[in-house]
Motif scaffolding. Structure first.
Motif, PDB file in Angstrom:
ATOM      1  N   LEU A   1      18.431  11.165 -10.426  1.00 48.78           N
ATOM      2  CA  LEU A   1      17.164  10.495 -10.137  1.00 48.78           C
ATOM      3  C   LEU A   1      16.125  11.508  -9.655  1.00 48.78           C
ATOM      4  O   LEU A   1      16.459  12.480  -8.976  1.00 48.78           O
ATOM      5  N   PRO A   2      14.847  11.268  -9.963  1.00 48.44           N
ATOM      6  CA  PRO A   2      13.790  12.139  -9.419  1.00 48.44           C
ATOM      7  C   PRO A   2      13.639  11.937  -7.916  1.00 48.44           C
ATOM      8  O   PRO A   2      13.951  10.865  -7.389  1.00 48.44           O
ATOM      9  N   MET A   3      13.144  12.968  -7.247  1.00 50.18           N
ATOM     10  CA  MET A   3      13.011  12.921  -5.789  1.00 50.18           C
ATOM     11  C   MET A   3      12.081  11.804  -5.344  1.00 50.18           C
ATOM     12  O   MET A   3      12.299  11.165  -4.303  1.00 50.18           O
ATOM     13  N   ARG A   4      11.053  11.502  -6.150  1.00 50.33           N
ATOM     14  CA  ARG A   4      10.121  10.436  -5.786  1.00 50.33           C
ATOM     15  C   ARG A   4      10.842   9.097  -5.693  1.00 50.33           C
ATOM     16  O   ARG A   4      10.621   8.313  -4.761  1.00 50.33           O
ATOM     17  N   SER A   5      11.752   8.833  -6.643  1.00 51.52           N
ATOM     18  CA  SER A   5      12.483   7.558  -6.638  1.00 51.52           C
ATOM     19  C   SER A   5      13.442   7.483  -5.461  1.00 51.52           C
ATOM     20  O   SER A   5      13.607   6.425  -4.837  1.00 51.52           O
ATOM     21  N   ILE A   6      14.068   8.606  -5.122  1.00 51.19           N
ATOM     22  CA  ILE A   6      14.999   8.609  -3.991  1.00 51.19           C
ATOM     23  C   ILE A   6      14.263   8.323  -2.690  1.00 51.19           C
ATOM     24  O   ILE A   6      14.702   7.505  -1.868  1.00 51.19           O
ATOM     25  N   VAL A   7      13.129   8.989  -2.481  1.00 49.81           N
ATOM     26  CA  VAL A   7      12.334   8.743  -1.273  1.00 49.81           C
ATOM     27  C   VAL A   7      11.866   7.299  -1.231  1.00 49.81           C
ATOM     28  O   VAL A   7      11.881   6.630  -0.177  1.00 49.81           O
ATOM     29  N   LEU A   8      11.452   6.753  -2.390  1.00 44.53           N
ATOM     30  CA  LEU A   8      10.987   5.374  -2.446  1.00 44.53           C
ATOM     31  C   LEU A   8      12.093   4.398  -2.068  1.00 44.53           C
ATOM     32  O   LEU A   8      11.876   3.456  -1.284  1.00 44.53           O
TER      33      LEU A   8
ATOM     34  N   CYS B   1       0.841  -1.217   0.000  1.00 46.55           N
ATOM     35  CA  CYS B   1       0.000   0.000   0.000  1.00 46.55           C
ATOM     36  C   CYS B   1       0.868   1.256   0.000  1.00 46.55           C
ATOM     37  O   CYS B   1       0.589   2.224  -0.716  1.00 46.55           O
ATOM     38  N   PHE B   2       1.934   1.227   0.798  1.00 47.77           N
ATOM     39  CA  PHE B   2       2.804   2.387   0.882  1.00 47.77           C
ATOM     40  C   PHE B   2       3.532   2.617  -0.436  1.00 47.77           C
ATOM     41  O   PHE B   2       3.677   3.756  -0.898  1.00 47.77           O
ATOM     42  N   LEU B   3       4.027   1.531  -1.069  1.00 48.39           N
ATOM     43  CA  LEU B   3       4.697   1.666  -2.355  1.00 48.39           C
ATOM     44  C   LEU B   3       3.751   2.198  -3.419  1.00 48.39           C
ATOM     45  O   LEU B   3       4.142   3.030  -4.262  1.00 48.39           O
ATOM     46  N   TYR B   4       2.510   1.726  -3.394  1.00 49.96           N
ATOM     47  CA  TYR B   4       1.550   2.200  -4.384  1.00 49.96           C
ATOM     48  C   TYR B   4       1.239   3.690  -4.184  1.00 49.96           C
ATOM     49  O   TYR B   4       1.123   4.440  -5.159  1.00 49.96           O
ATOM     50  N   MET B   5       1.146   4.128  -2.910  1.00 48.05           N
ATOM     51  CA  MET B   5       0.876   5.540  -2.641  1.00 48.05           C
ATOM     52  C   MET B   5       2.021   6.422  -3.137  1.00 48.05           C
ATOM     53  O   MET B   5       1.807   7.493  -3.708  1.00 48.05           O
ATOM     54  N   ILE B   6       3.256   5.932  -2.954  1.00 42.34           N
ATOM     55  CA  ILE B   6       4.397   6.716  -3.436  1.00 42.34           C
ATOM     56  C   ILE B   6       4.431   6.733  -4.956  1.00 42.34           C
ATOM     57  O   ILE B   6       4.654   7.774  -5.585  1.00 42.34           O
ATOM     58  N   TYR B   7       4.217   5.569  -5.571  1.00 43.35           N
ATOM     59  CA  TYR B   7       4.290   5.474  -7.031  1.00 43.35           C
ATOM     60  C   TYR B   7       3.199   6.320  -7.702  1.00 43.35           C
ATOM     61  O   TYR B   7       3.442   6.974  -8.719  1.00 43.35           O
ATOM     62  N   SER B   8       1.975   6.321  -7.117  1.00 42.61           N
ATOM     63  CA  SER B   8       0.871   7.071  -7.714  1.00 42.61           C
ATOM     64  C   SER B   8       0.889   8.554  -7.345  1.00 42.61           C
ATOM     65  O   SER B   8       0.095   9.334  -7.869  1.00 42.61           O
ATOM     66  N   GLY B   9       1.768   8.954  -6.395  1.00 46.00           N
ATOM     67  CA  GLY B   9       1.866  10.355  -6.010  1.00 46.00           C
ATOM     68  C   GLY B   9       0.937  10.769  -4.892  1.00 46.00           C
ATOM     69  O   GLY B   9       0.868  11.956  -4.559  1.00 46.00           O
ATOM     70  N   TRP B  10       0.218   9.796  -4.290  1.00 45.38           N
ATOM     71  CA  TRP B  10      -0.698  10.152  -3.203  1.00 45.38           C
ATOM     72  C   TRP B  10       0.044  10.551  -1.927  1.00 45.38           C
ATOM     73  O   TRP B  10      -0.541  11.159  -1.039  1.00 45.38           O
ATOM     74  N   ILE B  11       1.323  10.161  -1.840  1.00 45.52           N
ATOM     75  CA  ILE B  11       2.065  10.439  -0.613  1.00 45.52           C
ATOM     76  C   ILE B  11       2.136  11.934  -0.325  1.00 45.52           C
ATOM     77  O   ILE B  11       2.187  12.370   0.819  1.00 45.52           O
ATOM     78  N   TRP B  12       2.103  12.752  -1.399  1.00 44.97           N
ATOM     79  CA  TRP B  12       2.215  14.193  -1.209  1.00 44.97           C
ATOM     80  C   TRP B  12       0.921  14.819  -0.688  1.00 44.97           C
ATOM     81  O   TRP B  12       0.914  15.980  -0.304  1.00 44.97           O
ATOM     82  N   PHE B  13      -0.154  14.005  -0.680  1.00 45.09           N
ATOM     83  CA  PHE B  13      -1.423  14.513  -0.158  1.00 45.09           C
ATOM     84  C   PHE B  13      -1.668  14.079   1.297  1.00 45.09           C
ATOM     85  O   PHE B  13      -2.726  14.352   1.852  1.00 45.09           O
TER      86      PHE B  13
END
Length: 723
Positions: free
Chosen positions: A661-668, A554-566
């Protein structure tokens, strides 16, 4: 009457001369004065007396008022008439240097307050009825004995006058700047009526004005050179107070470990300390300038011999002009009121000069601001000496201190500055009300400014262009039937201060001294967060693999889909909805009691041992931090080349990753590595990696440290400068 003189201090019997043949004279005056509908009898009497003081007939005075003011309701009209006539008379009366010591002036201003409070027949009847009931109760209490009654009842039995409320006092008293200031007049009233149930009686009012006259006369004698210290003062300096004039009660000055007795003198510009020599003579004074911007601060402080903090009786002064803090200790057997008084008055001078620098005041505006502070300090001293009261915090009678402490007090100072600008833009020639015709009789200056009052009392000398005998100001601080900008800003600040006091009362209820109880309260308040942390720790440690896998995906999907920023906006929105829900369902009710189970109390020895253990742990953490920083210093300075190479490669790789690398990938990647470290598949390899990193870190030497004594430090710095 000996008891009364002891309680209210002074020549009350002198003023009774006119009162005893007495009440008769005042009653005769009121009877001979013609009625003025719809004014009450006392209001009409005040209007006639004001007209006699102004030197004009009553009808001309009223005709001029009708041309300037219009009131809607009878009460507003009657009150406006009393205000107008009172200000006209007080403008004349306050020009006399000895008006504060005149009992006739005391009686006149007190009757003005009574007339303002009950200006028409209907209101006067209500007050008369209430007063009659109170007086009957006072007469019936213990057979009318003054020895077993309250101060208010005793005063009523002896003097027989009605009492004055806060609104009337706040409207009339500021018309005499020496008596009160619009910013602090309510607090002054509260101080004077501290023991009389919130109503001001004439005996207390008379005692206050007489004590104030004595304080002002004492300040005048000192400024004229009588009993004044041998200081080189400028022409604009006014001595506000002196302590330590008697060598048996000196002020103790502490600088470092040295202590010296002496005399302390406060002026409206500086603080002077004169040390006492071996022959009991005063040495050369040390000046601490309070007017310049030297990053000065004054605080209450404890002090004692050799710098030990034993006695809470000192004021510490710090500024950029002093190399070390300067402590002024005011010895006192019981309490610390003497220190609190000096702390308050020094702060008032500092705040006054801060106000002057902020708005860049000069000439008369600067003199007026300092006069407000000076008269405020003298009133503060009067209340302290005459009534043994030191109003503090939101109840202080010092204008600039109050504005600094009140919420939104800066708005009060802005309004005060606006008034000063208004005064300086409305110069006009002065008039003598005693010789003015009805057409010239205006309320352009309802009362003299504080600076003019200081001049008339001989405490201040103005420049020729600001001489009150040549020019006058059009003053709008007291408006007929209205409220000035300073008063409106003050009312808003007082409203906020009421909320602050209410919030502070709730804090006083929950303060506990035991450290264990405070920790228990903190744990209960953070219980939801603690439980959330425990739940996340269970997932990270993979105690239940199914739940950990579900949370990971669930956490990986939220990061991949961009929901983590919400997540953060969603949490804030959820808190908002929760607050609104409780507001809707609570209907303004009080919050339920938060129950906390207190731990068993420990003995003093156990608490000391726990404190020693906590200090040891803190010391260990500080040492670990120092070691970490010293090892980083070794790596940065290449003291261990092989480890430095490894760290340099790691930093290059990290820099490339952040750049490419994009910031999303680094955080992931970071979260994935941290979360799966205890995963069964990675657990052994993660433990091995952590072990190797720890062994590598232990092999790195710390940078050397050399501890120097203070004299060695100065020698080392001088050696560097010579190089």
């Amino acid at each position: 009457m000996g008891l009364l003189e002891g309680l209210f201090g002074g020549d009350h019997s002198r003023g009774r001369g006119k009162k005893e043949h007495g009440g008769a004279v005042e009653a005769a005056d009121m009877a001979t004065d013609a009625a003025i509908p719809p004014l009450s009898r006392i209001a009409a009497s005040v209007v006639h007396r004001c007209a006699r003081i102004a030197g004009v007939p009553v009808d001309q005075l009223l005709r001029r008022f009708h041309a300037e003011e219009q009131a809607c309701r009878p009460l507003e009209y009657a009150r406006s008439v009393v205000e107008y006539c009172s200000y006209v008379a007080l403008r004349v009366e306050t020009k006399r240097q000895d008006h504060l010591g005149d009992r006739e002036f005391h009686s006149l201003t007190y009757d003005m307050m009574l007339a303002w409070e009950a200006p028409d027949e209907e209101t006067d009847a209500v007050f008369q009825t209430a007063f009659s009931i109170l007086r009957d109760d006072a007469d019936d209490d213990d057979g009318g004995s003054i020895f077993y009654s309250s101060p208010t009842q005793m005063a009523i039995q002896i003097d027989g006058r009605r009492t004055v409320g806060p609104e009337a006092f706040a409207k009339i008293a500021p018309a005499c700047p020496a008596m009160a200031h619009p910013i602090t007049v309510r607090n002054l009233f509260d101080a004077l009526t501290n023991s009389t149930g919130g109503r001001l009686h004439f005996l207390i009012y008379h005692k206050y004005l007489k004590s104030l006259d004595q304080v002002l006369s004492s300040a005048k004698r000192i400024s004229d050179g009588h009993k004044a210290p041998a200081l080189q003062l400028s022409d604009i300096e006014v001595i506000l107070d002196i302590y330590g004039a008697a060598t048996t009660k000196p002020v103790l000055q502490h600088i470092g470990t040295s202590t010296w007795p002496g005399r302390l003198t406060l002026t409206n510009h500086a603080l002077y300390f004169e040390p006492i020599g071996v022959d009991f003579s005063y040495g050369e004074a040390v000046m601490y300038d309070l007017a310049r911007d030297l990053k000065q601060s004054v605080k209450r402080e404890s002090t004692g011999p050799w710098g030990a903090h034993l006695f809470d009786k000192a004021v510490v002064y710090k500024s950029s002009s002093t190399s070390e803090p300067v402590f002024f200790e005011f010895p006192q057997f019981n309490g610390h009121t003497r220190r609190d008084y000096w702390f308050a008055v020094i702060k008032e001078v500092l705040h006054a000069h801060k106000f002057i620098r902020k708005y860049r005041l000069a000439d008369f505006q600067k003199a007026e601001a300092l006069s407000v502070a000076t008269l405020g300090i003298l009133r503060y001293r009067t209340v302290k000496e005459g009534f043994h009261i030191l109003p503090a915090h939101f109840k202080t009678t010092l204008a600039f201190n109050l504005a600094e402490k009140l919420p939104k007090g800066d708005k009060i100072l802005e309004a005060l500055y606006g008034k000063l600008k208004q005064h300086c833009s409305r110069f006009r020639g002065s008039e003598d009300f005693g010789q003015s015709s009805s057409d010239e009789l205006t309320l352009a200056d309802p009362f003299p400014l504080s600076a003019y009052t200081m001049v008339r009392m001989g405490l201040l000398t103005l420049k020729e262009e600001d001489n009150p005998e040549e020019r006058d100001f059009m003053v709008g601080d007291v408006q007929i039937g209205g409220t000035c900008s300073v008063q409106m800003a003050l009312d808003r600040s007082v409203d906020y201060s009421g909320r602050v006091e209410a919030a502070r009362a709730t804090l006083d209820q929950i303060k506990v001294e035991d450290i264990d109880t405070n920790v228990a309260v903190l744990k209960e308040l953070l219980f939801p967060l603690i439980e959330l942390g425990k739940w996340l720790l269970v997932l990270v440690e993979w105690e239940d693999p199914l739940k950990s896998y579900v949370f990971l995906f669930c956490f990986l999907y939220m990061i991949y889909s961009g929901w983590i920023w919400f997540m953060l906006p969603g949490c804030l929105l959820g808190c908002t909805l929760l607050m609104l829900w409780h507001k809707h369902c609570g209907n303004g009710q009080l919050i339920g009691v938060f129950e906390v189970t207190t731990p068993p109390r420990r003995r003093t020895v156990e608490q000391l041992l726990a404190l020693q253990e906590a200090i040891s742990q803190l010391e260990a953490h500080v040492q670990a931090g120092n070691i970490f920083l010293l090892k980083l210093r070794s790596l940065m300075l290449a003291a261990f080349p092989q480890s430095t190479n490894i760290v340099a490669v790691a930093l290059v790789v990290a820099a490339a990753a952040f750049a490419l690398l994009p910031m999303r990938s680094i955080v992931l990647l970071i979260l994935l590595e941290a979360y799966t470290r205890q995963m069964p598949v990675r657990k052994k390899s993660s433990e091995k990696l952590v072990r190797r990193l720890r062994e590598w870190w232990l092999r790195i030497p710390a940078a050397p440290v050399q501890l120097l004594r203070p004299q060695d430090t100065r020698r080392w710095r001088s050696r560097l400068r010579s190089r």
